[in-house]
Write a protein that holds these residues in place. Sequence first.
Motif, PDB file in Angstrom:
ATOM      1  N   SER A  63       7.031  -4.756   1.955  1.00 45.83           N
ATOM      2  CA  SER A  63       7.078  -5.412   0.653  1.00 45.83           C
ATOM      3  C   SER A  63       7.619  -6.828   0.811  1.00 45.83           C
ATOM      4  O   SER A  63       8.344  -7.150   1.758  1.00 45.83           O
ATOM      5  N   SER A  64       7.249  -7.690  -0.136  1.00 46.49           N
ATOM      6  CA  SER A  64       7.677  -9.086  -0.058  1.00 46.49           C
ATOM      7  C   SER A  64       9.200  -9.208  -0.169  1.00 46.49           C
ATOM      8  O   SER A  64       9.814 -10.048   0.495  1.00 46.49           O
ATOM      9  N   GLU A  65       9.826  -8.355  -1.005  1.00 48.09           N
ATOM     10  CA  GLU A  65      11.275  -8.413  -1.146  1.00 48.09           C
ATOM     11  C   GLU A  65      11.973  -8.070   0.162  1.00 48.09           C
ATOM     12  O   GLU A  65      12.926  -8.745   0.581  1.00 48.09           O
ATOM     13  N   MET A  82      13.680  -0.226  -0.145  1.00 46.16           N
ATOM     14  CA  MET A  82      12.468  -1.033  -0.222  1.00 46.16           C
ATOM     15  C   MET A  82      11.491  -0.643   0.874  1.00 46.16           C
ATOM     16  O   MET A  82      11.891  -0.193   1.956  1.00 46.16           O
ATOM     17  N   ASP A  83      10.213  -0.844   0.615  1.00 43.82           N
ATOM     18  CA  ASP A  83       9.179  -0.641   1.618  1.00 43.82           C
ATOM     19  C   ASP A  83       9.245  -1.760   2.655  1.00 43.82           C
ATOM     20  O   ASP A  83       9.473  -2.922   2.317  1.00 43.82           O
TER      21      ASP A  83
END
Length: 490
Positions: free
Chosen positions: A155-157, A151-152
């Motif tokens: 990012s929200s996740e 994931m970045d």
Amino acid sequence: MAEVTDDLPNNKAGSTLENGTEPDSSGIDPLSSGTDGEEELIATILASSPGGARASSTGSTTALMGSLKLEDDTDTKDLFITVDDPQKHTFKVDAYVTYRVFTRTTRGNYDNSEYSVRRRYQDFLWLRQKLAESQPTHLVPPLPEKHSMRMDRFSSEFLQTRQKALNQFLERIAEHPVLSFNESFKVFLTAKAWELTAHRKQGSGIISRVGSSLKTTSSTYLLKNRDPEFTIMHEYIQTFGDKLGSVERISGRVLQEETDYAADLDTYGPVFRLWANSEVELSDDLINIADAVEGCAKATKNSVETQDSTCIPTLKEYILYAEAVKDVLKRRDYFQLEHELAADELSRKKNEREQSKKRKLQRQVEYLSDKTECANADLKADMDRWHKHKRKDVKQVLVDIAEQQTKKYEQSLAAWESVITSLRNGRGDDSTLELSNLVPGVLSQPESDVVFETNSASKSTSAEADDALDMGSDDLDIEAELERELEQIE
């Protein structure tokens, strides 16, 4: 609530003495203390450890004295911490994320009952380093990895996963009977941003940390007589880390395969919808197939997201926990190695005449023996606590995996069962249409008429068959008579 920000006036929550310690403002020990001699001994042991001079505050000493009484008493929890509200800060050459750390407490050594500060990942990293330096014989919870390969980092996740992990980190420290009374932990929860920056500059340099790490690493190989209990502990944690690492790697591959499978299903469903546009008679059936495929894709995505946000982080946390346990074992081995070296030196100087040197060395051996015993007791207590958390967390991970897999397959099964039901209903309609084409007017006639005509037709058919059999038997009789007449003529 004390909102700790840079533009508020200075308060006592962030003020410390020149040596980085803060006395207990309440004047009453938060934990039951022992005798004066015991407190002096523990303070001496803590002061001799790496960073121990900064850990010899009253709060640390009294917390260590009362740790055995409070470690299993869940009703006395007086420190509650929440990490939330991640915010991104962007500058010309840098960008980072801060999290709000909200604290509620009833402890007497805090000036206020509530605090709210903002901290970034580097601040959490500083806190863990300080705890490991000042409490080398205790198991400090690990921090989540700084970056993620899947994931970045903005990012929200990723931010939600990081927030939960940081919250878990602080909760585990708050529940610890010794680490929760550490002065650096209090500074982290209460100090303003500029005050925390000043404390971070007072820390030990990288050279001293590297030297300490080399000492503890070499002690494992130089140690002669390690206690079998800690040998078994080392072997267990090594095996535990290896097995958990394998589970985490395979789980990552499975999740990647499921992600690719869901992506293929996303392109598979529209194919049936396009096909339905050119097949009028099969249009409804093809659309039902497309709906089932899209339902399977949605169920698979939900399963991947749930496991990626709950199960995988827990596995990674305990992999890092295994490394943290290994570090504590190395530091314990270092204390035992110091005791063994001093004991060997004392045995070599038994015949020396200078009694003062022998007495000094004897006191050193006794002190190092007590230091090793304290390290053993701290590590055993922390490992018991760790095993309880591990059993609870691992069981929860297994339950989450089983429930999510069950939910995924139940949704997929329901989607395909609806398709089968629809196809079976459509097959019955097609057979009725074929019957109407073969028997004109069958759908317009009453059911009794259809049955009567069917019975009449069957009766006439059977009569015709009987007549045909009778005619066949008469022909056989004529042929037999002709054969007999021919025989007579011959």
